[in-house]
Every structure is written in C-alpha cells, then in structure tokens.
Write a protein that holds these residues in place. Sequence first.
Motif, mmCIF file in Angstrom:
data_model
loop_
_atom_site.group_PDB
_atom_site.id
_atom_site.type_symbol
_atom_site.label_atom_id
_atom_site.label_comp_id
_atom_site.label_asym_id
_atom_site.label_seq_id
_atom_site.Cartn_x
_atom_site.Cartn_y
_atom_site.Cartn_z
ATOM 1 N N LYS A 7 0.778 -1.049 -0.019
ATOM 2 C CA LYS A 7 -0.040 0.029 -0.050
ATOM 3 C C LYS A 7 0.820 1.260 -0.007
ATOM 4 C CE LYS A 7 -3.045 -2.265 -0.786
ATOM 5 N NZ LYS A 7 -3.312 -2.248 -2.227
ATOM 6 N N PRO A 8 0.271 2.254 -0.443
ATOM 7 C CA PRO A 8 1.201 3.506 -0.500
ATOM 8 C C PRO A 8 1.636 3.993 0.793
ATOM 9 C CG PRO A 8 -0.915 4.032 -1.615
ATOM 10 C CD PRO A 8 -0.905 2.394 -1.187
ATOM 11 N N PRO A 9 2.887 4.688 0.868
ATOM 12 C CA PRO A 9 3.684 5.330 0.037
ATOM 13 C C PRO A 9 4.278 4.404 -0.914
ATOM 14 C CG PRO A 9 4.664 5.937 2.232
ATOM 15 C CD PRO A 9 3.280 5.193 2.325
ATOM 16 N N ILE A 10 4.321 4.593 -2.087
ATOM 17 C CA ILE A 10 5.359 3.797 -3.079
ATOM 18 C C ILE A 10 6.195 4.740 -3.798
ATOM 19 C CG2 ILE A 10 5.124 2.266 -5.147
ATOM 20 C CD1 ILE A 10 2.531 1.351 -4.047
ATOM 21 N N ARG A 11 7.450 4.402 -3.811
ATOM 22 C CA ARG A 11 8.410 5.128 -4.628
ATOM 23 C C ARG A 11 9.374 4.169 -5.083
ATOM 24 N NH1 ARG A 11 11.280 10.529 -3.043
ATOM 25 N NH2 ARG A 11 9.138 11.432 -2.530
ATOM 26 N N ILE A 12 9.203 3.805 -6.404
ATOM 27 C CA ILE A 12 9.911 2.777 -7.029
ATOM 28 C C ILE A 12 10.523 2.906 -8.336
ATOM 29 C CG2 ILE A 12 8.937 0.844 -5.691
ATOM 30 C CD1 ILE A 12 7.241 0.115 -8.151
ATOM 31 N N ILE A 13 11.571 2.496 -8.775
ATOM 32 C CA ILE A 13 11.775 2.211 -10.102
ATOM 33 C C ILE A 13 12.101 0.789 -10.575
ATOM 34 C CG2 ILE A 13 12.824 4.417 -10.678
ATOM 35 C CD1 ILE A 13 15.526 3.101 -10.443
ATOM 36 N N ILE A 14 11.541 0.559 -11.869
ATOM 37 C CA ILE A 14 11.429 -0.858 -12.270
ATOM 38 C C ILE A 14 12.516 -0.921 -13.628
ATOM 39 C CG2 ILE A 14 10.060 -2.688 -13.093
ATOM 40 C CD1 ILE A 14 7.827 -0.647 -11.639
ATOM 41 N N PHE A 40 14.668 -4.935 -25.774
ATOM 42 C CA PHE A 40 15.421 -3.773 -25.386
ATOM 43 C C PHE A 40 15.296 -3.670 -23.756
ATOM 44 C CE2 PHE A 40 11.731 -0.918 -25.343
ATOM 45 C CZ PHE A 40 10.840 -1.649 -26.468
ATOM 46 N N TYR A 41 15.728 -2.560 -23.316
ATOM 47 C CA TYR A 41 15.802 -2.298 -21.869
ATOM 48 C C TYR A 41 14.849 -1.066 -21.572
ATOM 49 C CZ TYR A 41 18.930 -5.930 -20.353
ATOM 50 O OH TYR A 41 19.509 -7.318 -20.131
ATOM 51 N N GLN A 42 14.142 -1.055 -20.378
ATOM 52 C CA GLN A 42 13.323 0.050 -19.929
ATOM 53 C C GLN A 42 13.510 0.290 -18.596
ATOM 54 O OE1 GLN A 42 9.045 -0.360 -20.227
ATOM 55 N NE2 GLN A 42 9.024 0.843 -22.145
ATOM 56 N N VAL A 43 13.438 1.446 -18.040
ATOM 57 C CA VAL A 43 12.994 1.866 -16.667
ATOM 58 C C VAL A 43 11.816 2.566 -16.457
ATOM 59 C CG1 VAL A 43 14.421 3.617 -16.905
ATOM 60 C CG2 VAL A 43 14.287 2.504 -14.672
ATOM 61 N N GLU A 44 11.165 2.009 -15.521
ATOM 62 C CA GLU A 44 9.870 2.861 -15.229
ATOM 63 C C GLU A 44 10.009 3.260 -13.694
ATOM 64 O OE1 GLU A 44 6.735 1.062 -18.247
ATOM 65 O OE2 GLU A 44 6.332 0.963 -16.053
ATOM 66 N N GLY A 45 9.379 4.415 -13.531
ATOM 67 C CA GLY A 45 9.348 4.906 -12.243
ATOM 68 C C GLY A 45 7.633 4.927 -11.800
ATOM 69 N N LEU A 46 7.597 4.881 -10.213
ATOM 70 C CA LEU A 46 6.126 5.113 -9.832
ATOM 71 C C LEU A 46 6.307 5.747 -8.335
ATOM 72 C CD1 LEU A 46 3.151 4.322 -10.132
ATOM 73 C CD2 LEU A 46 3.658 2.082 -8.966
ATOM 74 N N VAL A 47 5.378 6.769 -8.325
ATOM 75 C CA VAL A 47 5.312 7.337 -7.098
ATOM 76 C C VAL A 47 3.698 7.240 -6.786
ATOM 77 C CG1 VAL A 47 5.504 9.576 -5.669
ATOM 78 C CG2 VAL A 47 7.283 8.770 -7.266
ATOM 79 N N VAL A 48 3.380 6.830 -5.756
ATOM 80 C CA VAL A 48 1.975 6.672 -5.253
ATOM 81 C C VAL A 48 1.868 7.212 -3.701
ATOM 82 C CG1 VAL A 48 -0.244 5.673 -4.931
ATOM 83 C CG2 VAL A 48 1.534 4.930 -6.702
ATOM 84 N N ASP A 49 1.037 8.315 -3.364
ATOM 85 C CA ASP A 49 1.112 8.732 -2.131
ATOM 86 C C ASP A 49 -0.190 9.749 -2.070
ATOM 87 O OD1 ASP A 49 1.723 9.174 0.686
ATOM 88 O OD2 ASP A 49 3.874 9.700 0.142
ATOM 89 N N ARG A 50 -0.472 10.304 -1.104
ATOM 90 C CA ARG A 50 -1.488 11.245 -0.699
ATOM 91 C C ARG A 50 -0.619 12.717 -1.461
ATOM 92 N NH1 ARG A 50 -5.333 10.161 3.540
ATOM 93 N NH2 ARG A 50 -4.857 8.055 4.554
ATOM 94 N N GLY A 63 -0.853 9.610 -7.846
ATOM 95 C CA GLY A 63 0.582 9.127 -8.182
ATOM 96 C C GLY A 63 1.182 9.510 -9.890
ATOM 97 N N TRP A 64 2.173 9.516 -9.748
ATOM 98 C CA TRP A 64 2.692 9.630 -11.340
ATOM 99 C C TRP A 64 3.568 8.615 -11.637
ATOM 100 C CZ3 TRP A 64 8.163 9.802 -11.527
ATOM 101 C CH2 TRP A 64 8.774 10.288 -10.731
ATOM 102 N N ALA A 65 3.916 8.186 -12.976
ATOM 103 C CA ALA A 65 4.659 7.262 -13.340
ATOM 104 C C ALA A 65 5.556 7.465 -14.813
ATOM 105 C CB ALA A 65 3.950 5.834 -13.731
ATOM 106 N N PHE A 66 6.514 6.914 -14.737
ATOM 107 C CA PHE A 66 7.324 7.449 -16.127
ATOM 108 C C PHE A 66 7.887 6.055 -16.716
ATOM 109 C CE2 PHE A 66 11.951 6.916 -15.611
ATOM 110 C CZ PHE A 66 11.914 7.038 -14.257
ATOM 111 N N GLY A 67 8.213 6.182 -18.130
ATOM 112 C CA GLY A 67 8.706 5.067 -18.626
ATOM 113 C C GLY A 67 10.028 5.692 -19.643
#
Lengths: 680, 344
Positions: free
Chosen positions: B183-190, B208-218, B307-311
């Motif tokens: 459960k949040p808070p979540i701050r990860i990269i994948i 190929f290779y990817q990196v994703e990020g994810l932040v979830v919080d209030r 939250g926000w995410a990027f790839g």
Amino acid sequence: MKISYEWLKEYVNLSLSPQEVAECLNRIGLMVENISSFEDDTVFEIETYANRPDTLGHLGVARELATLLGLNLKIKKWPLKESPQTTAEIVDISILDPQLCPRYCGLVVRGVKVGPSPEWLRKRIEAVGLRSINNVVDVSNYVCFSLGQPIHTFDLSRLKGNKIKIRRARKGETLRTLEGSTVELSPEMLVIADESTPVALAGIIGGEESGITESTRDVFIESANFDPVSIRLTAKRLGLSTDASYRFERGADPEAAPVAAVMAASLLCEFGGRVSKGLLDVYPAPRKPRSVTLRLKRINELLGVEIDPEFVTRTLSSLGLKLKEQSPGVWVAEIPSFRVDLEREADLIEEVARFYGYDLIPSVVTPAFSFELPVNRTRDRIWRLKEILFHHGFDEVINFSFADPEKETLWQTGFQPIKLQNPISSRLSILRTSLLPGLVENAVWNFNREAEGVHIFEVGNIYYWEDEDLHRESLYLGILSTGLRSGRSWNEPEKETDFFVLKGAVEDILHYLGYLPFSFEQVEHPFFEPGQALQVRVKNEPVGHLGLLNRNLVRQHDLEHPAYAAEINLEELFKNQPRSFKFEPIPRFPGTSRDLSFLVDEHITYQQIHQQLEKLNLPLLERFLIYDRFKGKSLPPGKVSFSVRFYFRHEARTIQAEEVDRIMQEIISQLKSSLNIQLR
Amino acid sequence: MNSLKEKIERCRQFFSELAPQVKDAQGVEELRQQFFSRKKGHLTLLFEEFKTLSPEEKKAYGRELNELKAEIQNRLTELEQKFQEKASERLIDDLTLPGRKLYWGAAHPITLFQREIERIFISMGFSVEEGPEIETDYYNFEALNFPPHHPARDSWDTLYINDKLLLRTHTSPVQIRVMEKKKPPIRIIIPGKVFRRETPDPTHLPMFYQVEGLVVDRGITFAHLKGTLEYFIKALFGEKIRLRFRPSFFPFTEPSAEVDIECIVCGGQDPACRVCGGSGWKEILGAGMVDPQVFKNVSIDPEIYSGWAFGLGIDRTAMFAFQIPEIRQFYENDLRFLRQFNRR
Ligand SMILES: [Zn+2]
C-alpha cells in the motif's frame, strides 16, 4: 495522419503561419512529426492517438486549434437539390445485427456525372496523400478526412432488389473487394448485402461489383456506425487496414453519420445529382450522452496549480462539452458524442491541463514523507559478482533471450524450451534454455573480427516449461574463456587461457560473496568433453557446472578454439545464506611454515588430499596451500608429485619448532594411511 | 709437512678479508677469479698441490680442502645474489618502457547506463523492484487499462507464447504487481528487459531495456512529476539541458505527457540532423498521472491517493547520450564496442 493547412482554414480563421500552427498543435499534444509543402498548401504529418478518433478529420483538429486560440469554429451549411422521390421509396435498409451496426444512414443521388474532380477537390485529396480517382470517390474521401466519418458510395443499379441488409456473413460467402482481391467471409464478420449477396465488408472496404464506375449514374451513399471491436477483429483477420477501418475501430461518432451523408449528397449535387427526399436513418437504440462530474478542487489537487474556473468552462465549452454548474466549483459536463475518450473526471482534467499548457504547471520535486530501507539484496550481489569478473578480466555481454531451436537442441540442456506463437523469424522462435550458446556465438563473432581471445560473461534469465502449464524463468550466470589472455606487460608473453582461469573466477565469486563451503565434483555433462567437467556445489547442493566445452558442439557454432565455460544457477545460489562477515584480531605472535613434497598415485586428486587435511582438525595449522604438482620421467611410473606448504601459528605465544614437527608427523601419517603417500 | 694445512687456513682468512670489500657484481666476479681462475686461482693452486700428496696426506687434508671450496662458493653465490637484487632495485635501463597493466573487464553499456539511472533515483529515496519477463495479458494490458481488442495495443506489438502468456512489452506490469502487494506510499523504479514484435532495424529490436518509475502517495500532483523528472534528466544529461513536456496519450496515465530534451547532437542547428530530424528536440520519455482505473484495479482509492509514473527506453537514451548509430550494436557484443565503455 496528414492534415492540410488550407483545409483547416475551412473550419477556423487562422492568421498564424504554418510553422506557428505546428507549434500550437505540439503544445496540445497533436505532435507534428513532419511539415511539407504541397502545391500552394502546407501539410502537417500528425501523430494520432488510439483514443482520439475525433482528430482523424480536419474538423476535429480545427476544433482543438480554435479552443487553444480562442477562435470560433465555422459550421458549414450543406444545401441539397432534392428530387421528389423519397429515399425510402428507392431503397429498403434493414439492420439485422444492431449490436454490430448501431446506426445506418442512406441517401440516393441520381444523375451524377462521374468524371475527374474539380481543381479544389483534387488539391484537397492529394494534399492528404490520396490519389484523386473520380469526383464521387474523391467526395467520399473528402467527407471522411473532413469529419472523420467514413462513408461509402455504391452504384445503385448494382444493388439487387434495391435492398440493403446489414448482416453477418454466411459461411462460404466471398467478396471481391475494390482492391481486387477475393476474401473468404465467415459468420463473425459484418457485411452489407443486397437481396442476395454481400456487396461490402462493413466499415472496411467495398465490393468491386457494386463500386462506382465511369458508367455509374445513380449513387447510394452509406454513412453508418459500426462496432469498433468487430471491425478490428475482421480487419485483423483479413489483414486489411483501410482509412475506414482505422477510424471505425477507434470508435466513430454516431451523430456524424447523418451529417456526413448530407455533406456527401450536397457535394454530389454539384456534379448534376439530385438527392432523394428524406434521409433514411436507421438508429434503433439512440445513444444517450454521457455526463461526468468535474470538481475544481480535484483539478488543482491533481495538477498542483490553481486554475481559474472561468478557464475551465471556457476551454471545455469550446471543445463541445456542455457544462452545468452544480455548486461553486462543481460542474456536470455533458460529453459530446465525438469524444469517445472522455469518460471520467480524470479525462476532463487532462483536457484542462492540455490547454492550460504543461509548461505553465510548476515543477516541484516529489516530497518524501517516509523512506523505506532498500531491500534489493539480489541486485547488490549481482553487481558484486560482476565486479569480481571484471577484475578477472571478463567483459560483460547481453544477448537476446531468443534462441534458434536447431542449435539449442544440440546442447541438450535438459529443459523443455518455450516456443513463441508469433516469432520474428524461425531462428528466433524459442526462448533460450542456456546462456552458453549465446556466449559461444559471441566468441565466434569476435574471432571473425580480429579478436585473439574472448573472455566474457552474461547474467540473464533462461526460460523453460517446468511442466505442461508451469513456465519458469530463472536467473543464470554464464562465463566463457577462449583464446589468448592478454599479457599483463610488454615483457610477459600472451598466454592461452586455461581451465584454471575460469575456475579461479568461479571460486572467487563463491568466496567473496560468502557462499561457503563450496566444492567441486567431477561429473559427465553434455556441454563438456568427457572427463573435463566439474559440478559446482555450495553446501553440497549443485549450483552449476564448468569445464572444457565439447569440441563437436562448439564446432557446430564454427568455434575452432578450445573454450572453457561455466554456467551457474544464480537463483539456486542466492537461496543460500552467505556466511556472515566476522572480524578477527590480527595475530600477535609470529607463525612459521613447512613444506612437504610427496609422491602419490596419479589417480589421487588434489581435492582428496585437501579433504584429508581438513579432516585432521589441527588448531595450530593456520592454513595450507599447494604450490607445485608435476608428473614426469624423473618420477616412478604412475606417480605424481605434490608440494604443499603449511602455515602454523599459536594464538597466545610463539609456536615451538618441536610442536610443528609433531604436527607435521601427524599430517604425514594421516596422508600415508589414507592416500599412501611417499615422501620425496 | 704441515704447510698445506697452514695454506688452507691462510686462504680462508684471505677470503674472509677480501669478501666484505666487494661492492658490486663485478667485484664478486673478480673475487671468484682470484680464487678459482684456472691458472693462478688460490684454490686452484691448492688443489694442484693436493694432487702431489701421498695417499695418507690426501686422507688428512682432502675433507678440509673440500669444505673450504664449498664455503667460498656459497659465500660467492650469496654475494652475487645480493648485488643482483641491488642492481635491479637501482639500475633501470629505460624508464620509458610501459608499466605492467591489469585488464579490468568492461561492463555492458546498458548495465552502466541503467546503474546511472538507478543511482539518481536511489538518491531520491526510490527503491528498485523487478518482475517476471513472461507475463499474462492481465498484467501486461488489462490491469493497465488497455481494453481487449483496442487499437491502443497496436503500439505495443506483442510476442505471444500462448493464449494466456506473452513476453512483457513494458515493465509496467511490475507497477501492478507491486501495488497489489504494497500500500502507499510507493516510490519505486523498475528496470528490465522488454520485448516487442519488431523486425530488427537501426532503431528497433525485438528486445530492449526499459526503466519505469512510480510514485503513489497522498497529494501527489503533476507538478511533482515535472519537478522530479526535470531533476532526473538534469542529473543524467547535465544542468544546462533544456527540456519540454507535451501532452500525449497512454492508456495507464491521465493526463499523459511526453518529455523531449534538446538535441545534444546539433542543438537544433542542423535541419538534416540524423538524431532529431531538424526539430531540435528528441523524445526521451513518456509519463503521466496514474489513471484512476489502474488504481481501482489494484484496490487503491484514487480519491485518497494519486501518483505519477514514467517510462524510458534505456537503449535509446544511451544511443542518444553516446551517439551510437545503431541499436543492434548493443546486442552484437563486439568487444571493440563493449570495451570502450570501460572508460566510463
Ligand atoms: Zn539534432
């Protein structure tokens, strides 16, 4: 998709240059990938999105520009020259599958003179990259690229019984398309049929038989709405993608159907046509407009900026939404039928953000209210392992996870490979079950390009079926060493690599990562030459293999050099708890060493000697190491000579020579009784 | 006749007087000649004399004479070693010869670049998560708000294993897997390998290779997405790099954005630039606010959390950063290519 600058001006009074228009489009996410000129026009190549079918026509793009620039959208009128006969008197339209065809509109235009298009129409059609065919076909394309609503025109005289039936195809039916190919139809496909046979593949392509020709006089205009999934499945199955199917599979606007029919009819009037009275509009279950609640508070919460409510209402109204303020800062928005993508509050917030401008939203580094301890130990271990290999002079490679099934079979990896259903090629049609074939290929590649030695490793997954339904991916380490090891200095010659180069690297990995105790056992393995393979064991559980690769095997890959390789199952290895680090005080008293050289039967291995010495459990013996082993003419036949150096120390005082002598005697007698050694 | 015994003793004394005066290897050689030279070496002469003795006398002096010879030889060897070592310590003929080197293996550029990205995010309190490369349709598409049979899937052309399994087309399924468990808070990269059904060409590959990020919080906003990604890109490409956010579409984010950075190859000055096509901008990553439907799919209340995410494609970004012309060079594993990154 191509958008013409001049064509946009039919819908909005642009005073901006094409370059400025392109910048505006980029700002709101209609990315202009290319700008080119066509005659006196400028053409933008725009990136399209799967959820924005409304932007697949000039009207939709103009609406976006008008909203951004605060301009009004021009709505054109399409007058008709009508004939007394009603449409219903001429054709009979029946939708037999309203699920797949929610709406169908038809009009008849009689007395059209089919011929070349007028200059203005030809220009428009060619500007968006189409070929001008004749005025009727060009009109249907003009309508499609204006409104984003595909229409189709039939030669009325070719529709048997003047009937239009929208139904599923029957088994065994075929259709010869306008492109000239014959397609086999099946019952999940929707067709437009006359009294007896299909005349068009609904929403995808018309039939040749019923198409417009030079001799066509009377035109039946179809403007309908079809189920996106059905269109997509049929188009995919038949390998057809047309301007029509592209739009329908993204979800066309049912309200555009009658508008497009009238627009097309009006244009055909200019070529001598007279339009039947009354649009035939079959729409059994009219769609109700969606409503979405939008809160100003939520906009600000999600975007991180205070937005003026007046900006919100102005923008959304300009996009065609009808906003009713429910309470201060809360609106109920009625969504226009052409915006299939707007379903939830978040979708509306995106519209506000898009037109507000992403560049005006501030940049704030994400605050952290709590931190977790980083727990990814596996990644740390993998990096440490790589560093050990770098230190040993191995370069890291990354290979495709795909493998050639023919070559993979030769390796007898013992794993059931996973096949791909739709591989790129037969040589990449399974997932690898070992890292070593890839490393061998890398060696060959480099030997063919002036390399004299290849010392490489890869960390990556292998993949296999554990049983019929259970797939597995497992992290492995592969190491390969072949050819010359580069000399360390100008006065040391380059040397061929050998087995112990590889083994040393493996031992160092296990040692420095703390996977102790480890041992090796001589085994036979299909990857390696007979008698030239070891199994690697940690805490007596097998974790991998190393040895001299089987020569016939590597020759199949065109590798002629002897190659040494190891493969370690990292998942198995990492299951072990590494020995924890413990600091030990530096010795305070001097130690001493003794050498022992002895002969032993040549079948006795170093590991056996090592095990016997370990067994002794001598507290004063600090460590021992082998420093020589040889066989030769100077020795009795069948014997091999070993030299071992022993280090002794007493923790609490200086060790006495007599003590050491005693221990040496113990060592000698142990080795004599267990391995029958002879002192030299 | 005790003269030989005396001579032996004198010879020994004489040697022990001379030996300490020797200063270098040449001196050792001279000393050796003085005692062993064939014609007039002191020891040689003693042995000559010994030959003339009677058997009884030979018995009496033989051992002593041989002992002396061994003594002198040993001492000469010692001296020789001593001066040899000293010579190698001091006398180097040519200091300009190259030194002894150790070859340090090269990390693959993808690994290097991935680590650089990880380091930046770890410094911002992110942790690294990983997930399976073989995925189900649910995790790869459905949970990420791709409806079945939707054209949105066309941009993620997929390699299938069977009707249930596929090779993940992005690392986003790991977002779902993490949010299901935590459960949040979540701050990860994948970071990780991803697969697409692409025929190899200079800019496309099936892996190929990817990196994703994810932040979830209030209270997470689009402004946070912007600020964090700006920091990241500046950390990766330098403080001065210019970037722009523009609207885009991804099924799993709403609003969505794409981030372009200024072309570091031509700086927007070359209309025929191979990298940016003359636009001066290079698309580098996709991002957005996590779609509320994605939150619902993992039972996180989108009214409470955002939250926000990027790839980002690691290969493509590395290609841009190092100006590598062809993506396939990453997987040819040519040592002449790989070993250059040793110096990074
Ligand atoms: Zn450029």
